[in-house]
Design a protein around this motif. Structure first.
Motif, PDB file in Angstrom:
ATOM      1  N   ALA A 268      18.684  -7.099  -1.784  1.00 29.32           N
ATOM      2  CA  ALA A 268      17.564  -7.230  -2.727  1.00 29.32           C
ATOM      3  C   ALA A 268      16.242  -6.967  -2.016  1.00 29.32           C
ATOM      4  O   ALA A 268      15.347  -6.298  -2.556  1.00 29.32           O
ATOM      5  CB  ALA A 268      17.569  -8.609  -3.367  1.00 29.32           C
ATOM      6  N   LYS A 269      16.128  -7.485  -0.795  1.00 27.42           N
ATOM      7  CA  LYS A 269      14.908  -7.250  -0.013  1.00 27.42           C
ATOM      8  C   LYS A 269      14.779  -5.772   0.349  1.00 27.42           C
ATOM      9  O   LYS A 269      13.682  -5.197   0.294  1.00 27.42           O
ATOM     10  CB  LYS A 269      14.913  -8.087   1.263  1.00 27.42           C
ATOM     11  CG  LYS A 269      13.658  -7.906   2.111  1.00 27.42           C
ATOM     12  CD  LYS A 269      13.699  -8.727   3.373  1.00 27.42           C
ATOM     13  CE  LYS A 269      12.414  -8.555   4.174  1.00 27.42           C
ATOM     14  NZ  LYS A 269      12.097  -7.142   4.491  1.00 27.42           N
ATOM     15  N   LYS A 271      15.908  -3.189  -1.304  1.00 29.06           N
ATOM     16  CA  LYS A 271      15.522  -2.440  -2.503  1.00 29.06           C
ATOM     17  C   LYS A 271      14.050  -2.680  -2.854  1.00 29.06           C
ATOM     18  O   LYS A 271      13.353  -1.765  -3.311  1.00 29.06           O
ATOM     19  CB  LYS A 271      16.421  -2.826  -3.673  1.00 29.06           C
ATOM     20  CG  LYS A 271      17.849  -2.308  -3.529  1.00 29.06           C
ATOM     21  CD  LYS A 271      18.706  -2.707  -4.722  1.00 29.06           C
ATOM     22  CE  LYS A 271      20.121  -2.150  -4.572  1.00 29.06           C
ATOM     23  NZ  LYS A 271      20.986  -2.529  -5.719  1.00 29.06           N
ATOM     24  N   ALA A 272      13.586  -3.907  -2.623  1.00 28.46           N
ATOM     25  CA  ALA A 272      12.166  -4.202  -2.853  1.00 28.46           C
ATOM     26  C   ALA A 272      11.304  -3.429  -1.866  1.00 28.46           C
ATOM     27  O   ALA A 272      10.236  -2.913  -2.227  1.00 28.46           O
ATOM     28  CB  ALA A 272      11.914  -5.707  -2.726  1.00 28.46           C
ATOM     29  N   ASP A 273      11.778  -3.354  -0.624  1.00 29.96           N
ATOM     30  CA  ASP A 273      11.055  -2.581   0.389  1.00 29.96           C
ATOM     31  C   ASP A 273      11.017  -1.095   0.015  1.00 29.96           C
ATOM     32  O   ASP A 273      10.005  -0.425   0.212  1.00 29.96           O
ATOM     33  CB  ASP A 273      11.727  -2.748   1.759  1.00 29.96           C
ATOM     34  CG  ASP A 273      11.524  -4.129   2.344  1.00 29.96           C
ATOM     35  OD1 ASP A 273      10.636  -4.850   1.865  1.00 29.96           O
ATOM     36  OD2 ASP A 273      12.270  -4.480   3.280  1.00 29.96           O
ATOM     37  N   LYS A 275      11.116   0.165  -3.039  1.00 37.79           N
ATOM     38  CA  LYS A 275      10.189   0.312  -4.165  1.00 37.79           C
ATOM     39  C   LYS A 275       8.745   0.313  -3.685  1.00 37.79           C
ATOM     40  O   LYS A 275       7.926   1.143  -4.120  1.00 37.79           O
ATOM     41  CB  LYS A 275      10.426  -0.818  -5.172  1.00 37.79           C
ATOM     42  CG  LYS A 275       9.591  -0.691  -6.433  1.00 37.79           C
ATOM     43  CD  LYS A 275       9.929  -1.801  -7.427  1.00 37.79           C
ATOM     44  CE  LYS A 275       9.100  -1.674  -8.700  1.00 37.79           C
ATOM     45  NZ  LYS A 275       9.436  -2.745  -9.680  1.00 37.79           N
ATOM     46  N   ALA A 276       8.433  -0.596  -2.756  1.00 43.40           N
ATOM     47  CA  ALA A 276       7.081  -0.662  -2.207  1.00 43.40           C
ATOM     48  C   ALA A 276       6.761   0.582  -1.391  1.00 43.40           C
ATOM     49  O   ALA A 276       5.642   1.105  -1.434  1.00 43.40           O
ATOM     50  CB  ALA A 276       6.932  -1.919  -1.341  1.00 43.40           C
TER      51      ALA A 276
END
Length: 283
Positions: A268-269, A271-273, A275-276
């Motif tokens: 999850a982290k 994928k968040a990275d 996206k950012a």
């Protein structure tokens, strides 16, 4: 002690930016280099209609992309051979024989002039799509054993002469609003990258070849890509690529237990990275 002769490559007169849109078209070497661009999160389209080995087939792909309304900032054209196959029934040059009987086709070798004419049409069509496009020509280092090694060298030489002749013929000409196609500054809109020369000279040892002793190994492809990056990448493009590497590594991680809470939080982290990362670099 210097144990290697290095191919000198002048810095390009333009720089690749993180937001550039790429078209890679040509031989299977284009697949390899284009694949690295895609893995590194650049916007790259790679051989959308399959591998194209000769200048005529490359033109077929570019024609289809124009008809489809595609637009690119950078086109990398990798030429493999001057051999073409003509379907006897129609007289058309085919891009893939699709394992049909050889008796249905006539093999022909394009001359230097014929190769140059197809490449000129490629340039003009790409510039119709985007007048500011940069086109990078290169010759695939893969040898074609089926032609014979001497014949393969002659084929590469034909392609090299066609590219050099096409670019030098129009040296010094400048494009104008009233003559977008007839007078084009080919020197500024095109460049040549020596993939073939790097493989033949810098990487001449067989340890840089795949098991068939014809195709470059993955290590050789990576080395040639790094020389390409040194030649064309802007500071921002290099920075983006460096930033992407740990995120890519995290996303490709294969856990022992994909259902564990620890792994779910980890991915999850990642994928968040990602996206950012895409937001920051406007991808």
């Amino acid at each position: 002690m210097n144990l290697q002769t290095t191919v000198t490559i002048q810095k390009a007169n333009f720089e690749i930016k993180p937001t550039d849109n790429f078209l890679f078209v040509g031989s299977c070497f284009a697949d390899k280099i284009g694949g690295i661009f895609k893995d590194n999160h650049f916007k790259a389209t790679v051989n959308p209609y399959g591998v194209m080995y000769n200048p005529a087939s490359v033109l077929h792909t570019i024609t289809k992309e124009k008809e489809a309304g595609a637009c690119y900032d950078i086109a990398v054209i990798t030429l493999g051979t001057n051999h073409i196959y003509i379907l006897n029934e129609t007289g058309e040059i085919v891009d893939n024989c699709q394992k049909r009987p050889a008796s249905l086709f006539t093999e022909k070798e394009l001359s230097v002039e014929e190769c140059a004419d197809y490449l000129r049409q490629c340039i003009e069509m790409l510039r119709e799509i985007n007048p500011d496009i940069h086109i990078i020509f290169t010759v695939s280092p893969i040898r074609y054993a089926k032609y014979g090694y001497h014949e393969s060298q002659l084929s590469k030489a034909t392609l090299l002469m066609a590219i050099a002749g096409l670019r030098s013929k129009f040296q010094g000409l400048r494009s104008t609003q009233n003559s977008q196609l007839s007078i084009v500054n080919y020197q500024l809109s095109t460049s040549y990258f020596p993939s073939y020369e790097i493989m033949m000279d810098e990487l001449r040892d067989y340890r840089f070849y795949a098991d068939d002793m014809l195709h470059p190994s993955d290590l050789a492809v990576q080395y040639i890509y790094e020389r390409f990056r040194e030649t064309y990448f802007s500071i921002n493009a290099k920075a983006m690529e460096v930033e992407w590497q740990p995120i890519k590594k995290a996303l490709s991680h294969r856990p022992f237990n994909a259902e564990s809470e620890e792994y779910k939080a980890f991915i999850a982290k990642a994928k968040a990275d990602e996206k950012a990362f895409c937001k920051r670099w406007k991808l």
